[in-house]
Write an enzyme that holds these catalytic residues in place. Structure first.
Site, PDB file in Angstrom:
ATOM      1  N   LYS A  67       0.876  -1.175   0.000  1.00 31.42           N
ATOM      2  CA  LYS A  67       0.000   0.000   0.000  1.00 31.42           C
ATOM      3  C   LYS A  67       0.907   1.217   0.000  1.00 31.42           C
ATOM      4  CE  LYS A  67      -2.486   1.552   3.646  1.00 31.42           C
ATOM      5  NZ  LYS A  67      -3.613   1.670   4.592  1.00 31.42           N
ATOM      6  N   HIS A 138     -12.367  10.676  12.254  1.00 29.62           N
ATOM      7  CA  HIS A 138     -12.782  10.007  11.016  1.00 29.62           C
ATOM      8  C   HIS A 138     -12.915   8.491  11.195  1.00 29.62           C
ATOM      9  CE1 HIS A 138     -13.064   9.178   6.753  1.00 29.62           C
ATOM     10  NE2 HIS A 138     -12.075   8.318   6.871  1.00 29.62           N
ATOM     11  N   GLN A 139     -11.949   7.865  11.864  1.00 31.02           N
ATOM     12  CA  GLN A 139     -11.952   6.393  11.968  1.00 31.02           C
ATOM     13  C   GLN A 139     -12.999   5.877  12.954  1.00 31.02           C
ATOM     14  OE1 GLN A 139      -9.931   4.507  10.073  1.00 31.02           O
ATOM     15  NE2 GLN A 139      -8.753   6.233   9.269  1.00 31.02           N
ATOM     16  N   SER A 199      -5.384  10.615  17.867  1.00 31.70           N
ATOM     17  CA  SER A 199      -4.067  10.841  17.246  1.00 31.70           C
ATOM     18  C   SER A 199      -3.123  11.542  18.228  1.00 31.70           C
ATOM     19  CB  SER A 199      -4.253  11.682  15.989  1.00 31.70           C
ATOM     20  OG  SER A 199      -4.980  12.856  16.300  1.00 31.70           O
ATOM     21  N   THR A 221      -2.421   4.497  17.906  1.00 29.80           N
ATOM     22  CA  THR A 221      -0.967   4.658  17.895  1.00 29.80           C
ATOM     23  C   THR A 221      -0.345   3.791  16.802  1.00 29.80           C
ATOM     24  OG1 THR A 221      -0.909   5.239  20.213  1.00 29.80           O
ATOM     25  CG2 THR A 221       1.135   4.417  19.275  1.00 29.80           C
ATOM     26  N   LYS A 226       3.652   8.517  19.162  1.00 26.65           N
ATOM     27  CA  LYS A 226       2.244   8.606  19.558  1.00 26.65           C
ATOM     28  C   LYS A 226       2.007   7.752  20.800  1.00 26.65           C
ATOM     29  CE  LYS A 226      -0.084   9.514  15.132  1.00 26.65           C
ATOM     30  NZ  LYS A 226      -0.928   8.927  14.084  1.00 26.65           N
ATOM     31  N   GLY A 292      -3.312  -2.401  18.214  1.00 23.12           N
ATOM     32  CA  GLY A 292      -3.550  -2.524  16.764  1.00 23.12           C
ATOM     33  C   GLY A 292      -2.731  -1.498  16.003  1.00 23.12           C
TER      34      GLY A 292
HETATM   35  P1  NAD Z   1      -8.895  12.343  13.115  1.00 25.19           P
HETATM   36  O1  NAD Z   1      -7.966  13.476  12.955  1.00 25.19           O
HETATM   37  O2  NAD Z   1     -10.129  12.303  12.294  1.00 25.19           O
HETATM   38  O3  NAD Z   1      -9.365  12.255  14.663  1.00 25.19           O
HETATM   39  C1  NAD Z   1      -8.415  12.424  15.697  1.00 25.19           C
HETATM   40  C2  NAD Z   1      -9.031  12.096  17.039  1.00 25.19           C
HETATM   41  O4  NAD Z   1      -8.027  12.328  18.049  1.00 25.19           O
HETATM   42  C3  NAD Z   1     -10.238  12.956  17.414  1.00 25.19           C
HETATM   43  O5  NAD Z   1     -11.131  12.193  18.200  1.00 25.19           O
HETATM   44  C4  NAD Z   1      -9.604  14.055  18.282  1.00 25.19           C
HETATM   45  O6  NAD Z   1     -10.523  14.638  19.184  1.00 25.19           O
HETATM   46  C5  NAD Z   1      -8.551  13.257  19.013  1.00 25.19           C
HETATM   47  N1  NAD Z   1      -7.470  14.116  19.512  1.00 25.19           N
HETATM   48  C6  NAD Z   1      -6.547  14.776  18.783  1.00 25.19           C
HETATM   49  N2  NAD Z   1      -5.713  15.460  19.599  1.00 25.19           N
HETATM   50  C7  NAD Z   1      -6.145  15.236  20.868  1.00 25.19           C
HETATM   51  C8  NAD Z   1      -5.702  15.635  22.156  1.00 25.19           C
HETATM   52  N3  NAD Z   1      -4.629  16.413  22.298  1.00 25.19           N
HETATM   53  N4  NAD Z   1      -6.373  15.187  23.248  1.00 25.19           N
HETATM   54  C9  NAD Z   1      -7.442  14.372  23.113  1.00 25.19           C
HETATM   55  N5  NAD Z   1      -7.899  13.935  21.923  1.00 25.19           N
HETATM   56  C10 NAD Z   1      -7.272  14.365  20.805  1.00 25.19           C
HETATM   57  O7  NAD Z   1      -8.026  11.035  12.926  1.00 25.19           O
HETATM   58  P2  NAD Z   1      -8.499   9.581  12.481  1.00 25.19           P
HETATM   59  O8  NAD Z   1      -8.406   9.461  11.006  1.00 25.19           O
HETATM   60  O9  NAD Z   1      -9.753   9.207  13.169  1.00 25.19           O
HETATM   61  O10 NAD Z   1      -7.283   8.695  13.057  1.00 25.19           O
HETATM   62  C11 NAD Z   1      -7.102   8.557  14.450  1.00 25.19           C
HETATM   63  C12 NAD Z   1      -5.786   7.863  14.716  1.00 25.19           C
HETATM   64  O11 NAD Z   1      -5.821   6.544  14.182  1.00 25.19           O
HETATM   65  C13 NAD Z   1      -4.584   8.540  14.050  1.00 25.19           C
HETATM   66  O12 NAD Z   1      -3.517   8.537  14.975  1.00 25.19           O
HETATM   67  C14 NAD Z   1      -4.274   7.622  12.867  1.00 25.19           C
HETATM   68  O13 NAD Z   1      -2.918   7.701  12.470  1.00 25.19           O
HETATM   69  C15 NAD Z   1      -4.612   6.292  13.491  1.00 25.19           C
HETATM   70  N6  NAD Z   1      -4.847   5.197  12.546  1.00 25.19           N
HETATM   71  C16 NAD Z   1      -4.430   3.968  12.919  1.00 25.19           C
HETATM   72  C17 NAD Z   1      -4.615   2.890  12.068  1.00 25.19           C
HETATM   73  C18 NAD Z   1      -4.195   1.513  12.508  1.00 25.19           C
HETATM   74  O14 NAD Z   1      -4.173   0.599  11.681  1.00 25.19           O
HETATM   75  N7  NAD Z   1      -3.906   1.299  13.766  1.00 25.19           N
HETATM   76  C19 NAD Z   1      -5.219   3.074  10.820  1.00 25.19           C
HETATM   77  C20 NAD Z   1      -5.692   4.350  10.479  1.00 25.19           C
HETATM   78  C21 NAD Z   1      -5.499   5.418  11.350  1.00 25.19           C
END
Ligand code: NAD
Length: 321
Positions: A67, A138-139, A199, A221, A226, A292
């Protein structure tokens, strides 16, 4: 080469197909039949973008590929495009010839949600009733929807830094006719299963917020630095992951490893539980934690499933390449 564009994925990929593909590939990884290649992730010095590759080979499922993609922080404001952009390329493992190109954006959300769901199926208490969410970005809605389809929860509780964003999770709970409550982090003690998907680079919750017997899926994370939960929770819980090498370097466990609270040997692959070589949860009072981290093989497995369904449904385009 078969091409399945991003716009077609929503009509092709079901959550069940994503779940099965991810469960099978986690099992293949733990059995030594599939392995991930080292991850490349680079700040390219243009548009403040992070770009990289996650690849691997599943000798059992016969998926080979990668990917490619990353995060363009200004896409939405400047171009109306989502910030995460990715594409999956599959290759014929017998010849090396490119076999498919598949849109990777929705695929990523669904394969990430499938991972936490697989952990819920194999590690949560069977009598779990309350589903807790930490994070509402978003997730998060993909995570919640998949969890509610995996287990018959009776209530959803959720916390987010900005409570106004919780409306999207309340809508998902309503789709399942379940009551929804916004809670403080202390209120998370009422949850039997918690998914965290934020995040953050410093912990927002820890052992004080999680009751005995809970299953926690830490999904946010995926990068060095992170951290969603305090090391005290990782130290207290029985820790499982998709891949130990990623968990200890860029997953939630990286901090417990660095502080000496945990060693590599303390962390087990969820695939071992799926295969029955690890017994998984050992008591109703044990806290289980799934780290995860997101591996390339998840993307390849789900992309292969998409191509199969797309061909059967006549969606997508065959290109002589
Ligand atoms: P997003 O930007 O849409 O949402 C971020 C979330 O983090 C929100 O709920 C926001 O309120 C919260 N947040 C941000 N800063 C904060 C803080 N200082 N204190 C408290 N809450 C805080 O992001 P997303 O697309 O939903 O992704 C979330 C996380 O998941 C990211 O770190 C992304 O890299 C990770 N992710 C992981 C995988 C995996 O396979 N494990 C896959 C995709 C995304």
């Amino acid at each position: 080469m078969y091409i399945v564009p991003e716009t077609a994925i929503a009509d092709i990929l079901t959550r069940e197909a994503a779940f099965d593909a991810v469960e099978n590939v986690f099992a293949a990884m733990a059995a030594g039949d599939a392995y991930n290649f080292p991850v490349i992730r680079e700040a390219i010095g243009h548009e403040e973008a992070l770009y990289g590759f996650k690849g691997g080979f599943d000798g059992k499922g016969k998926s080979l590929g990668l990917k490619a993609g990353g995060y363009w922080p200004h896409n939405m404001e400047r171009r109306g495009l989502i910030n995460h952009q990715s594409t999956v390329f599959l290759f014929d493992p017998d010849t090396g010839k490119v076999a498919a190109m598949v849109g990777g954006n929705l695929l990523t959300a669904l394969r990430t949600a499938a991972a936490s769901s697989v952990s819920i199926k194999h590690l949560a208490r069977k009598d779990s009733k309350v589903m807790g969410m930490i994070g509402a970005g978003h997730q998060a809605k993909f995570q919640l929807r998949a969890a509610l389809e995996t287990h018959p929860f009776e209530k959803v509780i959720a916390w987010n830094r900005s409570p106004d964003r919780l409306a999207s999770l309340a809508e998902v709970a309503a789709e399942f006719d379940l009551p929804f409550e916004a809670v403080t982090l202390d209120g998370m003690q009422a949850a039997d299963v918690v998914i965290s998907i934020t995040s953050v680079f410093s912990p927002v919750f820890g052992a004080a917020h999680i009751s005995d017997g809970t299953h926690v899926a830490c999904m946010g994370t995926d990068t060095v630095g992170k951290q969603e939960c305090d090391v005290d929770l990782v130290a207290k819980a029985t820790v499982f992951t998709d891949e130990v090498a990623q968990s200890v370097t860029l997953g939630e466990a990286q901090h417990a490893i660095a502080s000496g609270a945990r060693t590599h040997d303390d962390i087990s692959e969820i695939g071992a539980v799926i295969n029955g070589t690890h017994s998984g949860r050992s008591s109703d009072r044990e806290i289980t934690l799934f780290d995860g981290t997101g591996v390339g093989l998840q993307d390849l497995a789900v992309a292969a499933s998409i191509v199969e369904i797309a061909k059967a449904k006549g969606i997508g385009t065959e290109v002589d390449f």
